[in-house]
Design an enzyme around this catalytic site. Structure first.
Site, PDB file in Angstrom:
ATOM      1  N   CYS A  26     -23.088  70.086  19.479  1.00  0.00           N
ATOM      2  CA  CYS A  26     -22.493  71.306  18.920  1.00  0.00           C
ATOM      3  C   CYS A  26     -21.838  71.094  17.556  1.00  0.00           C
ATOM      4  O   CYS A  26     -21.464  72.056  16.896  1.00  0.00           O
ATOM      5  CB  CYS A  26     -21.455  71.870  19.885  1.00  0.00           C
ATOM      6  SG  CYS A  26     -20.106  70.714  20.157  1.00  0.00           S
ATOM      7  N   CYS A  95     -19.279  68.551  26.375  1.00  0.00           N
ATOM      8  CA  CYS A  95     -17.944  68.683  25.775  1.00  0.00           C
ATOM      9  C   CYS A  95     -16.976  67.670  26.384  1.00  0.00           C
ATOM     10  O   CYS A  95     -16.023  67.243  25.727  1.00  0.00           O
ATOM     11  CB  CYS A  95     -17.385  70.080  26.000  1.00  0.00           C
ATOM     12  SG  CYS A  95     -18.562  71.392  25.661  1.00  0.00           S
TER      13      CYS A  95
HETATM   14 FE1  FES Z   1     -18.498  71.772  21.127  1.00  0.00          FE
HETATM   15 FE2  FES Z   1     -17.658  72.190  23.589  1.00  0.00          FE
HETATM   16  S1  FES Z   1     -19.100  73.390  22.466  1.00  0.00           S
HETATM   17  S2  FES Z   1     -17.122  70.601  22.266  1.00  0.00           S
END
Ligand code: FES
Length: 114
Positions: A26, A95
C-alpha cells in the site's frame, strides 16, 4: 481500542535504535524507536501514515515488546498480533507486519551501534 486510543504513538527521544519500513502493498510508512537498557526494551514508540489496522496492530506489537529482552521481542509474530486483536480481516494482514518489521529493524539498528 488500539486504534482510537493507542498507548505507543509517541516519539522516543534519544532512542537506542530506530526502524523505518514501507509497506510494499500500500506504500504506507512506519517509524518505530526503542530505548534499550540491560538488553531489555524499556520504552518503545511509533509513528505511521498507515491505516487503522496498521495503527492498532503496531500498538499491539509495542505492548508485547515492552519489557521483553531483545531476543524475546524478535520472536513476536503476525499470529501473536492477530490473536491479541481477536482477529483481523485477511485483506488487512499485510498491515500487521509493518510494526513487526520496524521493530526488527530498530533492534538491528541498536545491535549495529552497540
Ligand atoms: Fe497501508 Fe494498512 S493499508 S498499512
Amino acid at each position: 481500542k488500539h486504534f482510537k486510543n493507542p498507548k505507543f504513538v509517541k516519539e522516543i527521544k534519544n532512542p537506542s535504535g530506530k526502524g523505518e519500513v514501507g509497506n510494499i502493498r500500500c506504500g504506507d510508512i512506519m517509524h518505530l524507536q526503542i530505548k534499550v537498557d540491560n538488553n531489555k526494551i524499556k520504552d518503545i514508540g511509533f509513528q505511521t501514515f498507515g491505516c487503522p489496522a496498521a495503527v492498532a496492530s503496531s500498538d499491539v506489537v509495542c505492548g508485547l515488546a515492552m519489557g521483553k529482552t531483545l531476543e524475546e521481542a524478535k520472536k513476536i509474530t503476525k499470529d501473536d498480533i492477530v490473536k491479541e486483536l481477536g482477529g483481523m480481516p485477511k485483506i488487512k494482514l499485510h498491515c500487521s507486519v509493518l510494526g513487526i518489521e520496524a521493530l526488527k529493524k530498530a533492534i538491528e539498528d541498536y545491535e549495529k551501534h552497540e
